[in-house]
Design a protein around this motif. Structure first.
Motif, PDB file in Angstrom:
ATOM      1  N   GLN A  97       0.833  -1.209   0.000  1.00  0.00           N
ATOM      2  CA  GLN A  97       0.000   0.000   0.000  1.00  0.00           C
ATOM      3  C   GLN A  97       0.867   1.257   0.000  1.00  0.00           C
ATOM      4  O   GLN A  97       0.546   2.233  -0.670  1.00  0.00           O
ATOM      5  N   TRP A  98       1.953   1.231   0.759  1.00  0.00           N
ATOM      6  CA  TRP A  98       2.843   2.387   0.826  1.00  0.00           C
ATOM      7  C   TRP A  98       3.444   2.691  -0.544  1.00  0.00           C
ATOM      8  O   TRP A  98       3.552   3.847  -0.944  1.00  0.00           O
ATOM      9  N   GLU A  99       3.846   1.660  -1.275  1.00  0.00           N
ATOM     10  CA  GLU A  99       4.388   1.862  -2.621  1.00  0.00           C
ATOM     11  C   GLU A  99       3.332   2.470  -3.537  1.00  0.00           C
ATOM     12  O   GLU A  99       3.632   3.354  -4.335  1.00  0.00           O
ATOM     13  N   GLN A 100       2.098   2.006  -3.433  1.00  0.00           N
ATOM     14  CA  GLN A 100       1.020   2.569  -4.248  1.00  0.00           C
ATOM     15  C   GLN A 100       0.775   4.035  -3.906  1.00  0.00           C
ATOM     16  O   GLN A 100       0.567   4.856  -4.795  1.00  0.00           O
ATOM     17  N   VAL A 101       0.786   4.349  -2.622  1.00  0.00           N
ATOM     18  CA  VAL A 101       0.578   5.738  -2.203  1.00  0.00           C
ATOM     19  C   VAL A 101       1.682   6.627  -2.764  1.00  0.00           C
ATOM     20  O   VAL A 101       1.416   7.722  -3.272  1.00  0.00           O
ATOM     21  N   LYS A 102       2.927   6.198  -2.705  1.00  0.00           N
ATOM     22  CA  LYS A 102       4.041   6.989  -3.232  1.00  0.00           C
ATOM     23  C   LYS A 102       3.888   7.206  -4.736  1.00  0.00           C
ATOM     24  O   LYS A 102       4.105   8.311  -5.230  1.00  0.00           O
ATOM     25  N   GLU A 103       3.514   6.163  -5.469  1.00  0.00           N
ATOM     26  CA  GLU A 103       3.330   6.287  -6.915  1.00  0.00           C
ATOM     27  C   GLU A 103       2.200   7.252  -7.249  1.00  0.00           C
ATOM     28  O   GLU A 103       2.339   8.117  -8.114  1.00  0.00           O
ATOM     29  N   GLN A 104       1.066   7.098  -6.568  1.00  0.00           N
ATOM     30  CA  GLN A 104      -0.085   7.959  -6.841  1.00  0.00           C
ATOM     31  C   GLN A 104       0.195   9.410  -6.464  1.00  0.00           C
ATOM     32  O   GLN A 104      -0.239  10.331  -7.156  1.00  0.00           O
ATOM     33  N   ALA A 108       0.016  12.428  -9.019  1.00  0.00           N
ATOM     34  CA  ALA A 108      -0.944  13.496  -8.753  1.00  0.00           C
ATOM     35  C   ALA A 108      -0.265  14.854  -8.687  1.00  0.00           C
ATOM     36  O   ALA A 108      -0.830  15.859  -9.106  1.00  0.00           O
ATOM     37  N   ALA A 109       0.957  14.908  -8.165  1.00  0.00           N
ATOM     38  CA  ALA A 109       1.656  16.181  -8.024  1.00  0.00           C
ATOM     39  C   ALA A 109       1.956  16.811  -9.377  1.00  0.00           C
ATOM     40  O   ALA A 109       1.992  18.023  -9.497  1.00  0.00           O
ATOM     41  N   VAL A 110       2.131  16.000 -10.396  1.00  0.00           N
ATOM     42  CA  VAL A 110       2.444  16.520 -11.728  1.00  0.00           C
ATOM     43  C   VAL A 110       1.261  17.268 -12.310  1.00  0.00           C
ATOM     44  O   VAL A 110       1.401  18.350 -12.851  1.00  0.00           O
TER      45      VAL A 110
END
Length: 151
Positions: A97-104, A108-110
């Motif tokens: 889940q942590w890896e998914q949160v970092k990717e998203q 999203a920031a872009v």
């Protein structure tokens, strides 16, 4: 250099786009602080900084107490045999889940926009403001730290 004077409601008032608004109902702008004395600039940053720091500490303390209390209750329930926790599976799932949160978050920031502007341009503008208004920024940071310490 003299500024033009205009009469408003029987009072003389200088026309200056960067002047601090003195009439009721008008907005106070940080852009106008560049012409003010350093003490005013520092105070204009320190007061909201102290309020922000104080509120941040109160909110974060409450949130930490709630999360910590919840974890303690789960541990007590697990120790008493009410709850069985598969710790290996929990660790594996939280890592995933942590890896998914970092990717998203990175994605999203872009494309994120704040007030019609991209996040990158907004952060650049805030950074430039901080560089241009060192006294206000320093006052805010100092006030924020004092607010954290006083709460």
């Amino acid at each position: 250099m003299s500024r033009p004077i205009e009469e408003v409601n029987g009072e003389e008032e200088r026309n200056d786009e960067n002047a601090v608004a003195s009439r009721p109902g008008t907005a106070f702008s940080l852009v106008s602080l560049g012409d003010q004395p350093v003490a005013v600039q520092v105070a204009a940053g320190a007061v909201p900084g102290a309020i922000t720091g104080y509120v941040f500490k109160r909110v974060s303390t409450t949130a930490a107490a709630a999360v910590g209390g919840g974890l303690i209750l789960i541990q007590l329930a697990a120790r008493a045999g009410y709850v069985s926790i598969n710790w290996r599976r929990l660790e594996r799932d939280t890592k995933h889940q942590w890896e998914q949160v970092k990717e998203q978050t990175a994605r999203a920031a872009v494309g994120t926009e704040i007030g019609g502007r991209s996040l990158q341009s907004w952060t650049r503008e805030v950074g430039q403001f901080a560089k241009d208004n060192v006294a206000v920024s320093g006052g805010f940071l100092s006030g924020f730290l004092l607010g954290l310490a006083s709460g």
